[in-house]
Each structure stands twice: as C-alpha cells, then as structure tokens.
Design a protein around this motif. Structure first.
Motif, PDB file in Angstrom:
ATOM      1  N   ALA A 122       0.803  -1.245  -0.119  1.00 39.53           N
ATOM      2  CA  ALA A 122      -0.088  -0.169  -0.032  1.00 39.53           C
ATOM      3  C   ALA A 122       0.649   1.076   0.046  1.00 39.53           C
ATOM      4  O   ALA A 122       2.086   1.165   0.678  1.00 39.53           O
TER       5      ALA A 122
ATOM      6  N   VAL B 150     -14.818  -5.935   1.656  1.00 36.34           N
ATOM      7  CA  VAL B 150     -13.494  -6.254   1.443  1.00 36.34           C
ATOM      8  C   VAL B 150     -13.315  -7.907   1.498  1.00 36.34           C
ATOM      9  O   VAL B 150     -12.588  -8.556   0.453  1.00 36.34           O
TER      10      VAL B 150
ATOM     11  N   SER C 284      -7.602  -9.185  -3.155  1.00 38.43           N
ATOM     12  CA  SER C 284      -7.186  -8.916  -1.844  1.00 38.43           C
ATOM     13  C   SER C 284      -6.382  -7.490  -2.034  1.00 38.43           C
ATOM     14  O   SER C 284      -5.670  -7.096  -0.898  1.00 38.43           O
ATOM     15  N   THR C 285      -6.359  -6.707  -3.114  1.00 35.86           N
ATOM     16  CA  THR C 285      -5.634  -5.288  -3.067  1.00 35.86           C
ATOM     17  C   THR C 285      -6.402  -4.257  -3.719  1.00 35.86           C
ATOM     18  O   THR C 285      -7.027  -4.567  -4.884  1.00 35.86           O
ATOM     19  N   PRO C 286      -6.710  -3.337  -2.929  1.00 37.05           N
ATOM     20  CA  PRO C 286      -7.383  -2.189  -3.185  1.00 37.05           C
ATOM     21  C   PRO C 286      -7.034  -1.199  -4.367  1.00 37.05           C
ATOM     22  O   PRO C 286      -5.468  -1.257  -4.230  1.00 37.05           O
ATOM     23  N   ALA C 287      -7.585  -0.694  -5.029  1.00 31.97           N
ATOM     24  CA  ALA C 287      -7.004   0.663  -5.939  1.00 31.97           C
ATOM     25  C   ALA C 287      -7.432   1.765  -5.120  1.00 31.97           C
ATOM     26  O   ALA C 287      -6.246   2.132  -4.431  1.00 31.97           O
ATOM     27  N   ALA C 288      -8.497   2.306  -5.200  1.00 31.63           N
ATOM     28  CA  ALA C 288      -8.797   3.572  -4.167  1.00 31.63           C
ATOM     29  C   ALA C 288      -8.987   2.885  -2.744  1.00 31.63           C
ATOM     30  O   ALA C 288      -9.189   1.443  -2.564  1.00 31.63           O
ATOM     31  N   GLU C 289      -9.063   3.686  -1.819  1.00 32.94           N
ATOM     32  CA  GLU C 289      -9.761   3.464  -0.461  1.00 32.94           C
ATOM     33  C   GLU C 289     -11.018   2.926  -0.781  1.00 32.94           C
ATOM     34  O   GLU C 289     -11.846   3.733  -1.175  1.00 32.94           O
ATOM     35  N   PRO C 290     -11.468   1.838  -0.130  1.00 32.61           N
ATOM     36  CA  PRO C 290     -12.780   1.545   0.002  1.00 32.61           C
ATOM     37  C   PRO C 290     -13.707   2.532   0.609  1.00 32.61           C
ATOM     38  O   PRO C 290     -13.077   3.044   1.490  1.00 32.61           O
TER      39      PRO C 290
ATOM     40  N   ILE D   6      -7.202  -4.036  -7.481  1.00 33.91           N
ATOM     41  CA  ILE D   6      -6.218  -4.151  -8.772  1.00 33.91           C
ATOM     42  C   ILE D   6      -6.340  -5.556  -8.714  1.00 33.91           C
ATOM     43  O   ILE D   6      -6.010  -6.459  -7.939  1.00 33.91           O
TER      44      ILE D   6
ATOM     45  N   ALA E 223      -3.819   2.588   0.267  1.00 33.69           N
ATOM     46  CA  ALA E 223      -4.577   2.187  -1.181  1.00 33.69           C
ATOM     47  C   ALA E 223      -3.421   2.204  -2.081  1.00 33.69           C
ATOM     48  O   ALA E 223      -2.340   2.229  -1.844  1.00 33.69           O
ATOM     49  N   ASP E 224      -3.807   1.917  -3.436  1.00 33.24           N
ATOM     50  CA  ASP E 224      -2.509   1.723  -4.520  1.00 33.24           C
ATOM     51  C   ASP E 224      -1.586   3.076  -4.739  1.00 33.24           C
ATOM     52  O   ASP E 224      -2.456   3.903  -4.454  1.00 33.24           O
TER      53      ASP E 224
ATOM     54  N   HIS F 155      -3.011   5.813  -6.549  1.00 34.37           N
ATOM     55  CA  HIS F 155      -4.189   6.595  -6.101  1.00 34.37           C
ATOM     56  C   HIS F 155      -3.988   7.484  -5.143  1.00 34.37           C
ATOM     57  O   HIS F 155      -4.095   8.737  -4.778  1.00 34.37           O
TER      58      HIS F 155
ATOM     59  N   LEU G 223      -8.257 -10.067   5.981  1.00 33.89           N
ATOM     60  CA  LEU G 223      -9.016  -8.647   5.408  1.00 33.89           C
ATOM     61  C   LEU G 223     -10.306  -8.302   6.490  1.00 33.89           C
ATOM     62  O   LEU G 223     -10.358  -7.001   6.958  1.00 33.89           O
TER      63      LEU G 223
ATOM     64  N   MET H 235      -1.180  -3.082   4.791  1.00 32.63           N
ATOM     65  CA  MET H 235      -0.009  -2.427   4.058  1.00 32.63           C
ATOM     66  C   MET H 235       0.698  -3.584   2.938  1.00 32.63           C
ATOM     67  O   MET H 235       1.142  -2.991   2.196  1.00 32.63           O
TER      68      MET H 235
ATOM     69  N   ASP I 128      -0.167  -7.183   0.346  1.00 34.30           N
ATOM     70  CA  ASP I 128      -0.753  -8.258  -0.145  1.00 34.30           C
ATOM     71  C   ASP I 128      -0.457  -9.264   0.788  1.00 34.30           C
ATOM     72  O   ASP I 128       0.645  -9.882   0.525  1.00 34.30           O
TER      73      ASP I 128
END
Lengths: 313, 406
Positions: free
Chosen positions: A43, A179, A188-194, A206, B55-56, B59, B196, B208, B210
């Motif tokens: 992250a 999630v 198990s990987t976010p793009a933006a914050e959920p 992602i 987040a990614d 972003h 999660l 932080m 995966d």
C-alpha cells in the motif's frame, strides 16, 4: 505478441520519440506496464528508487527481484537484481548497466535530490528528464486485452459493492463484508480506499495489474438517471474537458483515466479543461448530486461509451 | 529483558504529535534546514499526523497531501489531506502528479515559504515529474530530506511504541482467526478474505501488504530460481490450494495510527509437525534466545549477528548464517514496514561492526532456519530496545502447531 510486450513496444516508441536513452523507474505501475512482472503489492507510494531500468535502443531490462517467480520469461535470471540494502551496490549495478555511462538523456518517473546525485554519478553526460508524462501518454489508450482485464477487475469490485449493499450492520461491518467478498472474488488489493458511508458504497481493486471499480447509492436512481449519466454520455472521442464541464451536474464530479490504477487525464471542476478524449481510453466517471453518488468505469468507443462496470448492482 | 512496558503502552495522540514535532524541529536545526517539504505519505504523517491511506500507489499519489515544516514555526502546514482535528495550518488540496496541480503546488509553496523559497535551505523527500517540469522550488537550495527523517524516526517515543504494540496485537488476533480457517483444500484467497475482514473488525483500516501465505517447496531446487541461490520468500503469485502437510510461511503487515506491524509465522496444514519440522523450529528458538540475550543498548549489530550465528553453528557446516541472505537477522519497524536499524544485511560486516543498538529502537527479529529436503521454520517477533535490555511488543502469539519445549 503477449500483452506486456505489446505494452513495452508502446513505451519504447514513446521514449525513443522523446529522445530518451535510458529509463530508470521506481513506480510499480510503470514497471508492471513495461515488464509484465507480478511483484508484491504494498500500500502507498514508495520513495523514488531505481527498481527497473530499460535501455531504449537495445530493449535490455534489469529488474529488482531476488527470484524469477512472476517474472516473464523474456527477462532472464541474470537480468534480475536481488533486493539490496546497500547504496554502494545500487551504484555499482547502475554504473555497470550497458548504455548508462554514455547516456545523453536518462528518463525518470520521479525525482529526489539523493537519486539525482546517484544518477548524475553513473551517467555523467546525461540530462535527467522526468518522463512520467511520456509513459502515461503511451498508456492512455488501452489495447483490447487491457480492456478485457479491466472488465474482469470491475466484476470483482462489483462483488464487493453488492456485498456491502446487502450486508446489515454498521458502515465498518459492511465495509469489512465488502473487502472480504472482493478477496474471495479474486483481489485482496484495493485500488482506491474502499468507501461505505451510509447508503454510499464504492469499491475498486487491482487484479492482475489492472483496476476495476464502481460506486453506488443504495436505493438510488436507475442507471439512466444516476448523477453521472450525462457525464458518461459525453465521454466520446474529441470531447474536451470544457465539453465535459458543460455536461457535468451541479456538485462534485471527477473523470480520470483508469488502467494500471489511477491515470491521467484528470478532469474535474478545477483541472483538465484542455484535455481531449480519445477512442480506447478507459475512464472512471463519478458524480454526486444531493444525497446520491455513482461511479462507473467506462470505455470510450467510436460511438456510445461502453460501461465496463455494467454488472449490477 | 527489562521490566514490562506493556502496561504503559497507551497511545496519547496529543503527546505523540507534540513529541514528534519537537524532534523534527530539533533535527532541522541540527541539519541547518530552513524548511522541510514532504510528499512521502509516512513522512507527511510524521510531521502532521495526517495518516497515510492504504490504497494503491497510483491513487495515493494522485492528490497526495503535502506537509511543509518551517523552522521555528509552532505548527506544520498541511496541503490537502483531511485537516479535521489536526494541529496544522491547513491549505487546499494539490495534485502534484499532474502539471496543472504541480503549478498550483509551486505557487502555494512560494507563498508559504516566503523568502526561504529564494535561496533558503529546503529539505525535500520527493518531487514528481510534474513538479520538475513546472519548476517547483527551482530557486531554493534543495537538499534530500532522507537524513533528517531517518534521524527522527530511529528512536521511538513512548506513543510510537504504543502504536506498534497496538498494530501487532490486532494483527495477531486477526491471524488467529486465519489459522483456524487453514484446513486442507482451502485457497489463499479464502485466507486473505478472513484476514482482511478480521483486520477491519479489529479497527485496522490499513493493510499494508498483500498478505503472504507461501507454500514452501521442501527442496530449494524445486522453488523459484533466485539471484542468491537461496530461498525465494516472500512470493505471492497465484491462488494456491493448500493440501494436508503443506508448510506455509506467513507474512503480513498492517498499520495502526500510521505505525506498522509485522507478523511472521510458519504453519503446517492439517497435521502436527514432523520431528524434522519440529527440529527446525527448535533451532529457530535457540537462535532467538541467543539474539535476545545479545540485545542491550551499546551492543554492536555485529555482536547480535554473531550470537545468533553461534547458536546455530552446529547445524551449518558451510558457515551459513541463520537468516535469509537477501534479508537480515533484524530490521526496524515504525512508520515504514522496514526501516533502520538493519542487522546482518548486505551492508556487510563493517557496517554491522560500527553501528550499535540504542534505547528506543524497535527491532523485528526474523531468523529463518532451512533444512533442505525437510523444509524450515521462520517467524518474526518485535521488541523495543530499552535502557537496560528489551521489551516485547504486541503481546505475543502462539507458535502452533509447533511445540515450545518446556
């Protein structure tokens, strides 16, 4: 040709046109675009460092990775650099990189005083040039396989949205349910914050390098009456940022590229007035009016925009 | 070990902010800086307590908050982010990744920095391409902020220890649920889903990395090829289905109030460890005991590494050290998941010989034992160096299914 090699060709052509000899990048999305490697997702944005180099003339790549798991076959083990904690080793590797010493223009995707000093030492003749814009320009329109990957990622995010809308309980509990559903569906990987805030739900992920995402309001309007409906309809080739402003609803809205994460163009009430949309761009289009919020991931086509996150909810 | 800190590890947010900001001001004075301009998320959090978003990277960086610290000013400036409840001089959001946004950032920085922007000494940790193209801070005397930030984060305040303790305790609890779900036939994605969800239930919204549940090939030659000729870990590619008897190396990290945990354990799927696997665990325990014994303020990194190595020397005919060669025996943790101090890295023996442990450092011990053909054992434990020894953080976590000899 495999997808990552098609992408690399685009990047190399763009860098060559910009007169770049050597590329030194640290951002994971740029590295993924060029190499196709699947590396550990962490992250947040990392400090700038030389994780991957590309010799624009020869196509030779060196990648920071201690193992070949997840690394495409076209990058041999002898072109992998193991993880190091030692600045002198980083220097030696860059200095030994064929083409570095003679490079006239070294392209970077970010800059820090420390890294600038290092690059000036290993490429003493070179001008250090930011090329994040060159790479992102090459990434702006999507290949058909990229669109497929984005559509698949949208389907994963839709599972999370559906779960969070259906789950009873507090916002935090519904967010946890979203999630969890997203991980079970394949990311198990976010793009933006959920986001789960009362009736408003927005998830993105992602998946295999590509982002998919959407947002909904529980009990909201049907698709054609959602706050972003007019904005989506305006996403056609040749539309300018100014055109999109005119199509935008009162309230908050954002159009931005979506591919290997958040990408340009950024068009909102403040920025992007002179941007011009092109066929094969993929955009995240979101808007809020009053109590309602909606977001979708949209492909710009020669005619009507195609909603890639069309799976209901 | 010294007397327990755990009872005193309650986060006092006001004290955390006050003490960090005072350290930052003192370090800026020592480094001769007129201002700091910070874009790296953990650095912004250190200066302002505006916490990084998990987040990614694309972003997080698009409209990232920026912190500006002026020498002798009583509060930092925060550009963007959410200033609600923070003791900051708040300014509008900027978009430093795009040229229009970077130009706005440049104008804001000129206004905030005043004459410092023209010839003043400004430490900065990162510039985006757009900031370079638009000439942000081009008239300032720019230097790298890395040394300043490295110095302030090396020794933790009591509240930083509290954050790490909380992060670790909550991650431990989430992992206890995951281990219950580890049965033959379960997939990696199912374990990740439990983890999660449970993190969120523990009040942690910042996962932080995966999360890693890596099934280990019993022979190195059957695993991925490596640049070291040694183990590949941590890898994460695909969605493996675990079978009875699989040996799983686990690695996870999540943030509490901007501070990282680091969870490491070895699990066996659906059966007790074999005697060979248990022996690897007992070797690992012996290395840990020897390392703990060596951890005192003033000990050199080399002394700790030598103690750990001696404890396993009887099993290492080639003189190998009981940790993975691409990593370390010990790394620090704090606002980054791996930060100074590093013990036993490829920085080499000279580096380890001249650096010493000091009170306030936080150490993640992660020796790894490997017996090729049998498998191996790896786990992680976090301790804080104290005035007279060390103290565990996180409240401990069982080594099941391995048995700690009595």
């Amino acid at each position: 040709m495999s997808l990552h090699l098609q992408r690399r060709t685009r990047a190399v052509d763009a860098l060559a046109a910009a007169g770049i000899d050597m590329l030194v990048v640290g951002r994971q999305d740029h590295i993924n675009y060029i190499t196709g490697a699947h590396q550990l997702w962490t992250a947040g944005a990392r400090p700038f460092g030389p994780v991957c180099t590309l010799n624009v003339a020869t196509g030779e790549i060196f990648l920071l990775s201690t193992w070949d798991e997840g690394v495409p076959d076209d990058i041999d083990l002898d072109h992998l650099h193991g993880i190091t904690w030692n600045g002198a080793i980083i220097y030696q590797r860059l200095a030994a990189n064929p083409g570095m010493a003679a490079a006239q223009r070294v392209g970077v995707d970010a800059w820090s005083p420390g890294m600038a000093g290092l690059l000036s030492a290993v490429a003493p003749k070179a001008e250090i040039v930011p090329v994040d814009d060159v790479l992102l320009r090459a990434r702006r329109t999507k290949l058909p396989s990229e669109v497929d990957a984005i559509r698949a990622a949208c389907a994963v995010a839709a599972e999370a949205v559906e779960a969070a809308l259906a789950h009873p309980g507090t916002d935090a509990q519904r967010l946890a349910a979203g999630v969890e559903a997203m991980a079970l569906a394949g990311s198990s990987t976010p793009a933006a914050e959920p986001r789960v805030h009362g009736p408003i739900v927005d998830f993105s992920c992602i998946r295999f390098h590509y982002e998919g995402g959407l947002g909904r309001t529980a009990g909201g309007a049907p698709p054609e009456a959602r706050p972003h409906a007019a904005l989506i309809a305006a996403c056609v080739p040749g539309a300018t940022g100014q055109d999109l402003r005119q199509a935008a609803p009162e309230g908050d809205w954002l159009i931005r590229g979506s591919g290997m994460g958040f990408e340009p163009p950024v068009i909102n009430p403040r920025y992007g007035k002179s941007e011009i949309l092109e066929e094969h761009m993929v955009l995240s289009v979101s808007a809020s009016t009053g109590e309602e919020y909606a977001r979708d991931t949209v492909l710009v086509t020669e005619s009507t925009p195609e909603i890639l996150s069309s799976e209901e909810p | 070990m010294s007397k327990s800190l755990t009872g005193t590890l309650e986060l006092d947010v006001e004290r955390l902010r006050r003490e960090r900001y005072a350290k930052l001001q003192a370090q800026m004075a020592a480094d001769g800086l007129d201002a700091l301009v910070l874009l790296h998320g953990p650095h912004v959090a250190y200066a302002t307590d505006c916490l990084p978003i998990a987040a990614d990277a694309t972003h997080v960086s698009a409209n990232r908050p920026v912190a500006v610290v002026l020498a002798d000013q009583s509060q930092p400036c925060l550009l963007g982010g959410d200033p609600d409840g923070l003791d900051v001089d708040a300014h509008p959001a900027v978009w430093p990744d795009i040229d229009e946004g970077a130009a706005d950032l440049g104008a804001l920085l000129d206004a905030i920095l005043g004459k410092t922007a023209r010839g003043g000494r400004v430490g900065i940790d990162l510039m985006t391409g757009a900031m370079r193209r638009t000439g942000v801070l081009s008239a300032a005397d720019i230097t790298d902020a890395a040394n300043t930030m490295g110095a302030v984060k090396l020794h933790k305040t009591i509240d930083e220890l509290a954050c790490i303790h909380q992060a670790q305790a909550r991650t431990n609890r989430a992992m206890a649920s995951v281990q219950e779900a580890l049965v033959p036939g379960v997939r990696r994605s199912e374990l990740a889903a439990v983890f999660l969800r449970r993190l969120r239930e523990e009040g942690i919204d910042a996962n932080m990395i995966d999360v890693i549940f890596q099934p280990m090939a019993r022979r190195m030659a059957d695993g991925p090829r490596t640049t070291t000729g040694h183990l590949a870990f941590p890898t994460w590619w695909g969605d493996p289905v675990y079978a009875e008897g699989d040996l799983i190396w686990v690695d996870a990290g999540s943030d509490y109030h901007g501070y990282a945990s680091d969870f490491g354990r070895t699990w066996v799927v659906g059966r007790p460890p074999t005697p060979g696997e248990q022996r690897c665990f007992e070797r690992w325990l012996a290395v840990m005991d020897a390392s703990y014994e060596a951890i005192v303020p003033g000990a050199t990194f080399a002394e700790v590494c030598a103690a750990a190595t001696a404890a396993d020397a009887a099993h290492q005919p080639d003189g190998e050290r009981p940790w993975m060669p691409h990593f370390y025996l010990v790394h620090g943790v704090g606002i980054e998941s791996a930060e100074m101090p590093f013990l036993g890295t490829d920085n080499g023996p000279d580096f380890d010989a001249v650096n010493t442990l000091e009170p306030g450092m936080v150490l993640v011990l992660e020796p790894a034992i490997w017996d090729d053909g049998t498998g191996g054992y790896r786990a992680e434990e976090i301790v804080a160096v104290t005035e007279d020894g060390w103290n565990p953080l996180g409240g401990g976590h069982p080594y099941d299914p391995f048995e700690v000899p009595t």
